[in-house]
Design a protein around this motif. Sequence first.
Motif, PDB file in Angstrom:
ATOM      1  N   GLU A 215      13.160 -14.945  -7.873  1.00 12.52           N
ATOM      2  CA  GLU A 215      13.783 -14.909  -6.554  1.00 12.52           C
ATOM      3  C   GLU A 215      14.908 -13.892  -6.508  1.00 12.52           C
ATOM      4  OE1 GLU A 215      15.025 -18.710  -5.174  1.00 12.52           O
ATOM      5  OE2 GLU A 215      13.002 -19.577  -5.170  1.00 12.52           O
ATOM      6  N   ASN A 216      15.456 -13.571  -7.655  1.00 13.85           N
ATOM      7  CA  ASN A 216      16.500 -12.561  -7.756  1.00 13.85           C
ATOM      8  C   ASN A 216      16.054 -11.375  -8.604  1.00 13.85           C
ATOM      9  OD1 ASN A 216      18.311 -15.413  -7.743  1.00 13.85           O
ATOM     10  ND2 ASN A 216      18.944 -13.807  -6.328  1.00 13.85           N
ATOM     11  N   GLY A 217      14.747 -11.161  -8.670  1.00 15.38           N
ATOM     12  CA  GLY A 217      14.232 -10.053  -9.461  1.00 15.38           C
ATOM     13  C   GLY A 217      12.794  -9.759  -9.103  1.00 15.38           C
ATOM     14  N   ARG A 218      12.240  -8.738  -9.732  1.00 14.92           N
ATOM     15  CA  ARG A 218      10.851  -8.374  -9.515  1.00 14.92           C
ATOM     16  C   ARG A 218      10.356  -7.618 -10.740  1.00 14.92           C
ATOM     17  NH1 ARG A 218       9.731  -5.207  -4.648  1.00 14.92           N
ATOM     18  NH2 ARG A 218       8.164  -4.071  -5.851  1.00 14.92           N
ATOM     19  N   ILE A 219       9.036  -7.554 -10.899  1.00 12.15           N
ATOM     20  CA  ILE A 219       8.421  -6.863 -12.032  1.00 12.15           C
ATOM     21  C   ILE A 219       7.565  -5.728 -11.487  1.00 12.15           C
ATOM     22  CG2 ILE A 219       6.988  -7.081 -14.089  1.00 12.15           C
ATOM     23  CD1 ILE A 219       7.524 -10.086 -14.052  1.00 12.15           C
ATOM     24  N   ASP A 220       7.830  -4.523 -11.949  1.00  8.74           N
ATOM     25  CA  ASP A 220       7.045  -3.353 -11.564  1.00  8.74           C
ATOM     26  C   ASP A 220       6.586  -2.623 -12.819  1.00  8.74           C
ATOM     27  OD1 ASP A 220       7.388  -2.997  -8.428  1.00  8.74           O
ATOM     28  OD2 ASP A 220       9.336  -3.615  -9.215  1.00  8.74           O
ATOM     29  N   LYS A 221       5.810  -1.580 -12.639  1.00  9.52           N
ATOM     30  CA  LYS A 221       5.332  -0.779 -13.767  1.00  9.52           C
ATOM     31  C   LYS A 221       6.171   0.492 -13.909  1.00  9.52           C
ATOM     32  CE  LYS A 221       1.046   0.023 -14.460  1.00  9.52           C
ATOM     33  NZ  LYS A 221      -0.327   0.500 -14.218  1.00  9.52           N
ATOM     34  N   ALA A 222       6.333   0.927 -15.150  1.00 10.05           N
ATOM     35  CA  ALA A 222       7.028   2.182 -15.428  1.00 10.05           C
ATOM     36  C   ALA A 222       6.482   2.759 -16.722  1.00 10.05           C
ATOM     37  CB  ALA A 222       8.534   1.962 -15.545  1.00 10.05           C
ATOM     38  N   VAL A 223       6.649   4.067 -16.910  1.00 11.60           N
ATOM     39  CA  VAL A 223       6.210   4.714 -18.150  1.00 11.60           C
ATOM     40  C   VAL A 223       6.964   4.125 -19.333  1.00 11.60           C
ATOM     41  CG1 VAL A 223       6.133   6.896 -19.422  1.00 11.60           C
ATOM     42  CG2 VAL A 223       5.546   6.847 -16.989  1.00 11.60           C
ATOM     43  N   HIS A 224       8.263   3.945 -19.158  1.00 10.08           N
ATOM     44  CA  HIS A 224       9.121   3.400 -20.216  1.00 10.08           C
ATOM     45  C   HIS A 224       9.775   2.138 -19.673  1.00 10.08           C
ATOM     46  CE1 HIS A 224      11.518   4.199 -23.979  1.00 10.08           C
ATOM     47  NE2 HIS A 224      12.218   3.235 -23.412  1.00 10.08           N
ATOM     48  N   PRO A 225       9.355   0.938 -20.091  1.00 12.46           N
ATOM     49  CA  PRO A 225       9.898  -0.299 -19.524  1.00 12.46           C
ATOM     50  C   PRO A 225      11.418  -0.376 -19.624  1.00 12.46           C
ATOM     51  CG  PRO A 225       7.956  -0.768 -20.828  1.00 12.46           C
ATOM     52  CD  PRO A 225       8.290   0.669 -21.081  1.00 12.46           C
TER      53      PRO A 225
END
Length: 489
Positions: A215-225
């Motif tokens: 609820e206070n965050g999100r998960i996305d994709k990136a080349v370098h986490p």
Amino acid sequence: MSAYDDLMAYERQTQALSQVAGRLGWDQETMMPEGATPQRAEEHAAMASVLHARRTNPQVGEWLAKAEATDDVAKANLYHIQKDYDRTMRMPSDLAEELAKTTSLAHLVWAQARADEDVASFLPMLEKVLKLRREEAAAVGDGGDAYDALLDSYEPEATGAQIAGMFDALRPRLVALRAAVLDKSAPAQLNQTFDEAGQLALSQKLAQAFGYNTENGRIDKAVHPFSSGSGLDVRITTRTSADDPFNCFYSTIHEVGHACYEQNINSDHLLTPLGGGVSMGVHESQSRIYENQLGRSRAFTGWLYGQMRDQFGDFGISDEDAFYACVNRVSDGFIRTEADEVQYNLHVMLRFDLERALIAGDLTVADLEAAWNDRFLSDFGFAVEKPSNGVLQDVHWSEGLFGYFPTYSLGNVYAGCLHAALREDIVDLDDHLARGNTEPATTWLRENVQQYGGLMKPVEVIAQASRQEPSEGPLLDYLETKFGGIYGL
């Protein structure tokens, strides 16, 4: 309103603007269209200029001179604001602005060079970043060691000499353990592909299992986490690989460790100097203990094995014990972020020595790739065959983060100390982990480390939580016991 109250009201605005600047970086890594890079560089530079002006406002100095600390929280706030004020006053505004602009541009150049396996295309930009960081070190270092001046931004009060001494103590037992393990037959490894949607679904479940508040965050994709933000907005990224779902799962758990640290800081410290992790070493202790001592434990991997079978069906690993060995498999590899626990710190030591030499002027940018390749061959026994597996693999130098790398291993040392104390306090921890329940461990970490934010100094918070002065011994004991058991040493 007292001078302290006025100062803290002003500081809240500065902290809020700093969070906005951080969000620009998050967006650049995850959502920003590639063509926006030149404009984003200008935006970074503008924010850096605004923040520098606020932090060097003479009124801050006047408030600091008059403010009185009435309790430990006020004392810690004043300590951090005074230290930041003194450092920023020594930093020229045009240099801060140029650094922000250059590192924003350098990131794109690095990413393209890495994709093209073209070191030469990145070196001119790296030379510029290095020059600016040396100028910063000269400006803020007050006549001291240049590398120490940069290191202090990430691990306050640590020195390069102290870190080098710790590495000297770590290396012999790590090298001996590595040799003993690699002399044994390796456990089975995964040998099929895993669809991205399934990886991301299980990744989300793992994040929640470790207490990440979506609820206070999100998960996305990136080349370098990476993890970004603090307080009520803490975001993480992960990555996927069709033939290596562990890359996704343990990148997620690692970044959740960082994120939970930020989310679990006492809410009274929101948008104050105490409202973020006290150092990158302490931060890394949280990500590494989540990822390794908890996430790669025999108990938790037993639960994860069932989750993977539910998500992917039969994936070729016969049982929970074989899966535990598979997750903790020690094998030759080039990539630091994918390295097993036995070899990870050896990767960090390589980078530490090279960047110290770069800052000192003992190594040129033109010679960096050859120095990297020579050192890697000496340390690991096989040659780097392409730049993305070597000098171009990490994002840090493109972003000017000289002094950051050693905090990864310092975090491992801290995690070793914390894990020993945690196990003493929660004797039935494995019973919980075997059910996928990390709450006893994460609650212990929240209460003993995370809630304090910047209230105590890095060494103080680790020493208080682990009931001992930080040392490499507990980490080495843990590694030898764990991998000795897996490999029958």
